[in-house]
Design a protein around this motif. Structure first.
Motif: not given
Length: 290
Positions: A215-224, A234-239, A244-245
């Motif tokens: 599993i390769v996960l694309f998610t945000d800074q809080w992590r799914s 792989l985490t991204s800042q989204i604010i 909406w993000d």
């Protein structure tokens, strides 16, 4: 967060090499059920991680907190941020909005997101993710959620050109058993999941993991919650100043992945591109001006 723009998970990952064996054991325990894991009493956290109370106090200080109450305050703030819906997010932003034009404010927020994301991403993990997605011997499944399905479709469209042996998993959960029926050991699932995290996506990841898939996960800074079973996260800042993000930083990672995989597989990708152009010519799908 209260003392930094970094999440506690990001702080832990950054300081992991500086922690003692017991502190690393505690850190992994915190991340296992993050961010809810640290909301109970200090002694309960120590017991669940099978470490001493002083170990908890020392690790919290290494993360930059004066004490456990400050650590918990940031955890509660993260939980609150994760739980916010679009209306709550807009009201939080609107009360403190500066007077500058939205184009400038939004752009500045996106640029800050990109800088923060790039400062914390692990290039080795990114390269490993690209290698997995590029591997033609593994069947590739790509799945998004209610909003992130657009990112999943974008990646899928490009992967169709680059490689065979892939499936776009539709975001309606009643079709998932049919996709999972063909998934096996070593196959790859690219999963997109950002706040508010979707229960159906988590269940799909759990079932794929049970079948031996990567599993390769694309998610945000809080992590799914999917991160607990992901091989690469792989985490991204989204604010951004919006109800909406933002998907901009995640899209940056996706397009970087597409470019990296194209380079890894250029000989075969070029052949597929040439064949695709011939098919376009035969179908007259696009207008020609020459």
């Amino acid at each position: 967060m209260g003392t930094s723009s970094q999440t506690i998970a990001e702080r832990i990952q950054k300081r992991m090499d500086d922690l003692t064996r017991a502190e690393r054991q505690l850190a992994l325990s915190v991340l296992e059920n993050y961010p809810a894991s640290g909301l109970g009493p200090l002694a309960s956290l120590a017991k669940s991680a099978n470490v001493s109370v002083p170990t908890v106090a020392r690790m919290v200080q290494k993360l930059g907190y004066k004490g456990y109450p400050d650590f918990q305050a940031d955890l509660r703030e993260e939980l609150s941020a994760i739980a916010k819906g679009p209306i709550a997010k807009h009201e939080t932003w609107a009360g403190a909005a500066p007077s500058e034009h939205i184009l400038n404010r939004f752009t500045e927020a996106v640029i800050d997101n990109i800088r923060t994301t790039m400062a914390h991403i692990d290039p080795v993990a990114f390269d490993d993710a690209c290698a997995l997605v590029a591997d033609r011997s593994r069947h590739l499944y790509i799945v998004g959620g209610r909003v992130t399905h657009t990112l999943a479709e974008y990646l899928f469209l490009h992967m169709q050109v680059i490689r065979p042996n892939l499936t776009h998993v539709q975001s309606t959960s009643n079709t998932w058993p049919h996709y999972l029926l063909n998934a096996g050991e070593g196959d790859v699932f690219v999963v997109f999941d950002v706040r508010r995290y979707e229960n159906n996506t988590l269940k799909l990841a759990e079932l794929a993991r049970e079948r031996g898939a990567k599993i390769v996960l694309f998610t945000d800074q809080w992590r799914s919650p999917v991160h607990r079973m992901a091989d690469i996260c792989l985490t991204s800042q989204i604010i951004v100043p919006s109800a909406w993000d933002s998907a901009t930083t995640t899209m940056l990672l996706v397009e970087s992945m597409i470019s990296a995989i194209q380079t890894l597989t250029w000989d075969s990708t070029r052949d597929r591109m040439e064949e695709l152009e011939e098919l376009f010519d035969k179908t007259k799908l696009f207008r020609k001006f020459t």
